[in-house]
Design an enzyme around this catalytic site. Structure first.
Site, PDB file in Angstrom:
ATOM      1  N   GLY A  14       0.843  -1.213   0.000  1.00 26.34           N
ATOM      2  CA  GLY A  14       0.000   0.000   0.000  1.00 26.34           C
ATOM      3  C   GLY A  14       0.872   1.254   0.000  1.00 26.34           C
ATOM      4  O   GLY A  14       1.853   1.317   0.735  1.00 26.34           O
ATOM      5  N   ALA A  25      15.290  10.910  -1.167  1.00 22.95           N
ATOM      6  CA  ALA A  25      16.457  10.810  -0.277  1.00 22.95           C
ATOM      7  C   ALA A  25      17.389   9.688  -0.726  1.00 22.95           C
ATOM      8  O   ALA A  25      18.614   9.850  -0.727  1.00 22.95           O
ATOM      9  CB  ALA A  25      15.982  10.572   1.159  1.00 22.95           C
ATOM     10  N   ASP A 131      -0.043   2.146   8.476  1.00 21.68           N
ATOM     11  CA  ASP A 131      -0.514   1.376   9.638  1.00 21.68           C
ATOM     12  C   ASP A 131       0.390   1.490  10.871  1.00 21.68           C
ATOM     13  O   ASP A 131      -0.048   1.180  11.977  1.00 21.68           O
ATOM     14  CB  ASP A 131      -0.635  -0.109   9.279  1.00 21.68           C
ATOM     15  CG  ASP A 131      -1.719  -0.372   8.258  1.00 21.68           C
ATOM     16  OD1 ASP A 131      -2.575   0.513   8.056  1.00 21.68           O
ATOM     17  OD2 ASP A 131      -1.710  -1.450   7.643  1.00 21.68           O
ATOM     18  N   ALA A 190     -12.543  10.747  21.279  1.00 15.20           N
ATOM     19  CA  ALA A 190     -13.592   9.756  20.970  1.00 15.20           C
ATOM     20  C   ALA A 190     -14.105   9.115  22.263  1.00 15.20           C
ATOM     21  O   ALA A 190     -13.350   8.944  23.226  1.00 15.20           O
ATOM     22  CB  ALA A 190     -13.025   8.675  20.051  1.00 15.20           C
ATOM     23  N   GLU A 191     -15.384   8.769  22.255  1.00 11.61           N
ATOM     24  CA  GLU A 191     -15.988   8.158  23.444  1.00 11.61           C
ATOM     25  C   GLU A 191     -15.539   6.707  23.598  1.00 11.61           C
ATOM     26  O   GLU A 191     -15.491   6.175  24.707  1.00 11.61           O
ATOM     27  CB  GLU A 191     -17.525   8.212  23.361  1.00 11.61           C
ATOM     28  CG  GLU A 191     -18.131   9.513  23.859  1.00 11.61           C
ATOM     29  CD  GLU A 191     -17.707  10.736  23.057  1.00 11.61           C
ATOM     30  OE1 GLU A 191     -17.525  10.607  21.828  1.00 11.61           O
ATOM     31  OE2 GLU A 191     -17.557  11.822  23.660  1.00 11.61           O
ATOM     32  N   LYS A 217     -24.096  13.846  27.313  1.00 12.02           N
ATOM     33  CA  LYS A 217     -23.231  14.095  26.159  1.00 12.02           C
ATOM     34  C   LYS A 217     -24.114  14.306  24.929  1.00 12.02           C
ATOM     35  O   LYS A 217     -25.082  13.585  24.726  1.00 12.02           O
ATOM     36  CB  LYS A 217     -22.307  12.899  25.913  1.00 12.02           C
ATOM     37  CG  LYS A 217     -21.174  12.798  26.913  1.00 12.02           C
ATOM     38  CD  LYS A 217     -20.080  11.893  26.381  1.00 12.02           C
ATOM     39  CE  LYS A 217     -18.911  11.888  27.352  1.00 12.02           C
ATOM     40  NZ  LYS A 217     -17.641  11.549  26.760  1.00 12.02           N
ATOM     41  N   SER A 219     -23.110  14.093  21.798  1.00 10.29           N
ATOM     42  CA  SER A 219     -22.740  13.254  20.656  1.00 10.29           C
ATOM     43  C   SER A 219     -21.819  12.151  21.152  1.00 10.29           C
ATOM     44  O   SER A 219     -21.231  12.260  22.230  1.00 10.29           O
ATOM     45  CB  SER A 219     -22.000  14.069  19.596  1.00 10.29           C
ATOM     46  OG  SER A 219     -20.791  14.579  20.125  1.00 10.29           O
ATOM     47  N   HIS A 256      -9.909   4.969   1.675  1.00  2.99           N
ATOM     48  CA  HIS A 256      -8.603   5.271   1.087  1.00  2.99           C
ATOM     49  C   HIS A 256      -8.199   6.730   1.127  1.00  2.99           C
ATOM     50  O   HIS A 256      -7.045   7.044   0.797  1.00  2.99           O
ATOM     51  CB  HIS A 256      -8.536   4.736  -0.343  1.00  2.99           C
ATOM     52  CG  HIS A 256      -8.370   3.238  -0.381  1.00  2.99           C
ATOM     53  ND1 HIS A 256      -9.428   2.389  -0.183  1.00  2.99           N
ATOM     54  CD2 HIS A 256      -7.267   2.462  -0.517  1.00  2.99           C
ATOM     55  CE1 HIS A 256      -8.991   1.136  -0.237  1.00  2.99           C
ATOM     56  NE2 HIS A 256      -7.687   1.154  -0.435  1.00  2.99           N
ATOM     57  N   ARG A 259      -4.987   7.312   2.802  1.00  2.54           N
ATOM     58  CA  ARG A 259      -3.681   6.973   2.222  1.00  2.54           C
ATOM     59  C   ARG A 259      -3.096   8.096   1.378  1.00  2.54           C
ATOM     60  O   ARG A 259      -1.914   8.048   1.016  1.00  2.54           O
ATOM     61  CB  ARG A 259      -3.806   5.699   1.385  1.00  2.54           C
ATOM     62  CG  ARG A 259      -3.924   4.441   2.194  1.00  2.54           C
ATOM     63  CD  ARG A 259      -2.818   3.450   1.877  1.00  2.54           C
ATOM     64  NE  ARG A 259      -2.903   2.980   0.523  1.00  2.54           N
ATOM     65  CZ  ARG A 259      -3.462   1.819   0.163  1.00  2.54           C
ATOM     66  NH1 ARG A 259      -3.941   1.020   1.073  1.00  2.54           N
ATOM     67  NH2 ARG A 259      -3.502   1.467  -1.084  1.00  2.54           N
TER      68      ARG A 259
HETATM   69  O1  F6P Z   1      -1.443  -1.511   4.734  1.00  2.47           O
HETATM   70  C1  F6P Z   1      -1.994  -0.288   4.394  1.00  2.47           C
HETATM   71  C2  F6P Z   1      -3.476  -0.411   4.186  1.00  2.47           C
HETATM   72  O2  F6P Z   1      -3.973   0.871   3.877  1.00  2.47           O
HETATM   73  C3  F6P Z   1      -4.262  -1.032   5.344  1.00  2.47           C
HETATM   74  O3  F6P Z   1      -4.540  -0.137   6.394  1.00  2.47           O
HETATM   75  C4  F6P Z   1      -5.504  -1.508   4.637  1.00  2.47           C
HETATM   76  O4  F6P Z   1      -6.086  -2.567   5.344  1.00  2.47           O
HETATM   77  C5  F6P Z   1      -4.979  -1.962   3.311  1.00  2.47           C
HETATM   78  O5  F6P Z   1      -3.766  -1.263   3.086  1.00  2.47           O
HETATM   79  C6  F6P Z   1      -5.916  -1.706   2.156  1.00  2.47           C
HETATM   80  O6  F6P Z   1      -5.356  -2.239   1.016  1.00  2.47           O
HETATM   81  P1  F6P Z   1      -5.911  -1.966  -0.446  1.00  2.47           P
HETATM   82  O7  F6P Z   1      -5.501  -0.609  -0.871  1.00  2.47           O
HETATM   83  O8  F6P Z   1      -5.281  -3.034  -1.278  1.00  2.47           O
HETATM   84  O9  F6P Z   1      -7.405  -2.071  -0.370  1.00  2.47           O
END
Ligand code: F6P
Length: 326
Positions: A14, A25, A131, A190-191, A217, A219, A256, A259
């Site tokens: 990923g 670098a 992660d 977060a609760e 609370k 929320s 995603h 990411r």
């Molecule tokens: O390892 C990084 C990650 O974003 C994980 O958190 C997630 O479970 C996985 O990759 C998702 O993978 P993909 O992009 O293949 O769905």
């Protein structure tokens, strides 16, 4: 020094924000030491397909601030086979590549570890995954950016949750690790936080939310790591809906978007330090090791440890989350 004249660099698994800063670098450190650099595109699949492109100092201009990876990434099934790895080795030899820096996570280091047992090309790893689940390094490249992305999203969800007196289950990434969930949970107040490392938490939710209700609370935000034992935020929300009739329940799966984006300052600096250290490790005849950061110091960790050992969640952080969410 002297054996290594040309190195390859690849990103695998990923993608993570800061991978480009690491590629930069690696490239510029190698050029500083008079080495040639070959970019290997699409991870290990690019090794098998000889998808190579020479990298110069200018090839990595203007990328330190960009998410994704200019080398592309992949999860290669073929590299898991002996035949695939043999093709990769022959291509490395033909291209005159004497060592490889691989940037990625668990799967990336597992592949590199197996390859290094079969063939003599040294591999050095740079931890890159949102992660943060790699043993031997306090931080992986991309984690800090992802965490900040989650925090920004959850803050916005809190606004609308409070306005409507709603309960939100927010699912964040982390198939096997709760680092993003735990730390974003603390940072957003977060609760409750549900992570794969701690079993049975979802079953305690009812009591926890009820005690919050008594304090009126307006929320509730429950952060759920995608890999939790119950099957994620949607599954938990469905199971608990009937218990919380006072609340309108909603689910938000961040997915995603966690990411992508421009890497944070922390990720840019860590990526620069780790990429630089990886090239120096190859020059020092290191192989089958990952460069990591422990207590702000560069360390070398054997792949076999980085892969096999589990990075553990700090119990004191969990306790903190529970105390502060009363
Ligand atoms: O390892 C990084 C990650 O974003 C994980 O958190 C997630 O479970 C996985 O990759 C998702 O993978 P993909 O992009 O293949 O769905």
């Amino acid at each position: 020094m002297g054996k290594i004249k040309r190195i390859g660099v690849l990103t695998s698994g990923g993608d993570a924000p800061g991978m480009n800063a690491a590629i930069r670098a690696v490239t510029r450190t190698a050029i500083y030491y008079d080495l040639e650099v070959i970019g290997i595109r699409h991870g290990y699949q690019g090794l098998i397909n000889a998808n190579f492109k020479p990298l110069k100092a200018f090839s990595v201009s203007d990328i330190i601030q960009r998410g994704g990876t200019i080398l592309k990434t992949a999860r290669s099934e073929e590299f898991r086979t002996p035949e695939g790895r043999q093709k990769a080795y022959l291509n490395l030899k033909e291209a005159g590549i004497d060592g490889v820096v691989c940037i990625g996570g668990d799967g990336t280091f597992t592949g590199a570890g197996i390859f290094s047992e079969e063939y003599d090309t040294p591999f050095v790893g740079v931890p890159g995954t949102i992660d943060n689940d790699i043993y031997g390094t306090d931080y992986t490249i991309g984690y800090d950016t992802a965490l900040n992305t989650v925090i920004e999203a959850v803050d916005k969800i809190r606004d609308t949750a409070s306005a409507h007196n709603r309960m939100f289950f927010v699912e964040v990434m982390g198939a096997e690790a709760g680092f993003i969930a735990l730390n974003s949970g603390i940072a957003t107040g977060a609760e409750a936080i549900i992570i794969p490392e701690i079993k049975g938490e979802a079953r305690n939710l009812k009591a926890l939310i009820e005690s919050g209700n008594k304090r009126k609370k307006s929320s509730n935000i429950i952060i759920v790591a995608e890999g939790d034992e119950e099957g994620g935020a949607i599954a938990i929300a469905n199971k608990l809906k009937d218990d919380f009739t006072d609340y309108d329940v909603r689910v938000s799966v961040l997915g995603h978007l966690q990411r992508g984006g421009s890497p944070s300052a922390v990720d840019r600096v860590n990526a620069s330090r780790l990429g630089h250290a990886a090239v120096e490790a190859l020059l020092d005849d290191q192989k089958s090791v990952m460069v990591g950061l422990q207590n702000d110091t560069i360390v070398l960790v054997p792949f076999r440890k980085a892969i096999k050992l589990n990075k553990t969640i700090s119990p004191s952080l969990l306790e903190l989350a529970n105390i502060l969410s009363i």
